[in-house]
Write a protein that holds these residues in place. Structure first.
Motif, mmCIF file in Angstrom:
data_model
loop_
_atom_site.group_PDB
_atom_site.id
_atom_site.type_symbol
_atom_site.label_atom_id
_atom_site.label_comp_id
_atom_site.label_asym_id
_atom_site.label_seq_id
_atom_site.Cartn_x
_atom_site.Cartn_y
_atom_site.Cartn_z
ATOM 1 N N GLU A 136 7.011 17.479 -6.432
ATOM 2 C CA GLU A 136 5.744 16.773 -6.262
ATOM 3 C C GLU A 136 5.258 16.333 -7.645
ATOM 4 O O GLU A 136 5.245 17.135 -8.579
ATOM 5 N N GLU A 190 4.667 7.951 -11.112
ATOM 6 C CA GLU A 190 5.857 8.093 -10.260
ATOM 7 C C GLU A 190 6.970 7.149 -10.719
ATOM 8 O O GLU A 190 8.148 7.502 -10.672
ATOM 9 N N ASP A 202 7.778 13.026 -3.322
ATOM 10 C CA ASP A 202 7.837 12.063 -4.432
ATOM 11 C C ASP A 202 9.261 11.883 -4.957
ATOM 12 O O ASP A 202 9.679 10.772 -5.225
ATOM 13 N N GLU A 246 5.050 12.886 2.691
ATOM 14 C CA GLU A 246 5.782 12.160 1.667
ATOM 15 C C GLU A 246 6.280 13.116 0.592
ATOM 16 O O GLU A 246 5.575 14.048 0.199
HETATM 17 MG MG MG Z 1 3.330 11.433 -3.017
#
Ligand code: MG
Ligand code: A3P
Ligand code: MG
Length: 395
Positions: A250, A180, A235, A233
């Protein structure tokens, strides 16, 4: 205990009376799922968690997608990882968002009646149940004013397992977060500064991992006849943030595919990616394939809606209709059973426990007073709902 059995892949329409019931999973090989409509999720609000994990109604944690450099090392920065404490995943911050949305909507006549409120993670677990072979789980359930509330129930055993992961597992988990960092920037593409390279910092690294920080989207959707509010959530977004879910991305990591066996495993995994993304209306999934040691070898973008067609007829095939049909059946049976078990204030404060046994089904039973005490844990709650929320909806 009354058992509901399914005939010919057709799940039961009615749950029996009483304070305990069982719902059998469909056989994924034989099932002929009905087509259950699922409404395109539409965003109601967003919120962020700060580096100290404080919820704020801003987009401070929103991140923008960037292509990660091939060869990126996902072990980088592991020693500096700031980990969010693994606690029970309470529904409180989602309810804060729902409460805010409700009060904003008052001026325009309020929201339509909502049948279910839950984190995306919980809904994913439910929808994935027909295909889940190993991992059991438990939920707490309440129904107040016709709205079902769901939260995961982590047994002490599961919670301590989560908190005492061994070093190997922990470093594997870190790979996902490091990916991420390589894939995101806190500024949109147009405003991006040329990346300054600092000595020792790998190209593309956007900052050390702090898993307290999260950006969450709260959407409304409808499965079958049940309107739902789901939070989860997200990303990052690609290009720009539109205020809707159409640019959501995602991010996922997965072992590089080296043969048929790996490919089948990956195809099975795609179901999880699909359901997770689908529920929030996330249209794109970017997968970073890695070596066992955590080096990115290739990056591939998938369109969420195309995944079911990609796996059709393959060894690791799955059918999303099985999941939706089952999810709808589960929710309506749960509602009917709780409604039939009683009404009034006592029924409103009741907490039900769902226990999922892989390959078998869901056992649902009403907790007695001591069970509820365990759930509440000495906090100011009614059932598992925070008192402030209860006071709001019971006004
Ligand atoms: Mg996530
Ligand atoms: P990967 O999915 O790349 O493995 P998410 O993908 O949902 O955004 O979660 C980000 C990362 O959190 C995951 O990256 C994984 O490292 C970790 N993670 C999420 N759910 C997990 C779980 N149930 N067990 C262990 N790690 C998990
Ligand atoms: Mg992810």
């Amino acid at each position: 205990l009354r058992q509901i059995t399914q005939t010919q892949g057709k799940p039961p329409m009615e749950a029996p009376k009483g304070s305990e019931f069982f719902l059998r999973l469909p056989d994924v090989q034989a099932a002929k799922p009905r087509t259950v409509p699922f409404q395109q999720p539409s965003q109601l609000t967003t919120f962020s968690y700060s580096p100290d994990h404080v919820q704020e109604f801003t987009n401070s944690a929103l991140r923008y997608y960037v292509d990660p450099p091939i060869g990126s090392n996902l072990s980088y920065g592991y020693e500096r990882w700031i980990r969010a404490p693994d606690t029970r995943g309470r529904i409180d911050s989602l309810l804060k968002a729902v409460s805010k949305v409700q009060s904003d909507a008052q001026a325009h006549g309020g929201l339509p009646e909502i049948g279910l409120i839950s984190w995306r993670g919980v809904m994913s677990k439910i929808l994935l149940a027909p295909y889940e072979k190993f991992e059991g789980w438990e939920l707490n359930v309440m129904m107040v004013n016709g709205t079902i509330y769901l939260e995961e129930h982590l047994s002490d055993e599961k919670l301590s397992k989560k908190n005492n992961m061994d070093e190997r597992q922990r470093s594997q988990t870190y790979y996902g977060y490091a990916f991420e960092s390589y894939c995101t920037s806190d500024t949109p593409p147009g405003q991006r500064q040329a990346q300054r390279t600092s000595p020792g910092v790998p190209p593309g690294w956007s900052g050390d991992v702090n898993t307290n920080v999260q950006w969450c989207s709260v959407v409304r959707t409808k499965l079958g006849d049940t309107r739902m509010i789901i939070g989860g959530e997200v990303d990052c977004v690609r290009g720009k943030y539109t205020g809707q879910t159409d640019t959501f991305v995602e991010l996922k990591t997965s072992l590089a595919i080296r043969g048929q066996h790996d490919e089948t495993k990956f195809e099975r995994k795609l179901l999880k990616f699909y359901i997770q993304s689908f529920l929030l209306g996330v249209p794109e999934i970017v997968v970073g394939f890695r070596t066992p040691a955590g080096v990115i070898t290739t990056v591939q973008s998938f369109k969420t809606i195309q995944l079911p067609r990609m796996v059709r007829g393959k060894p690791g095939a799955w059918d999303p209709l099985v999941c939706l049909d089952w999810g709808n059946e589960f929710v309506t049976s749960l509602k009917n059973a709780i409604r039939q078990a009683g009404s009034g204030e006592d029924a409103m404060t009741a907490v039900w426990r769902v226990k999922f046994t892989p390959g078998f089904g869901m056992n649902v039973n009403r907790l007695d007073a001591s069970g509820i005490e365990d759930v509440v844990n000495g906090e100011d709650r009614v059932g598992f709902l925070p008192r402030w929320y209860w006071d709001e909806i019971r006004r």
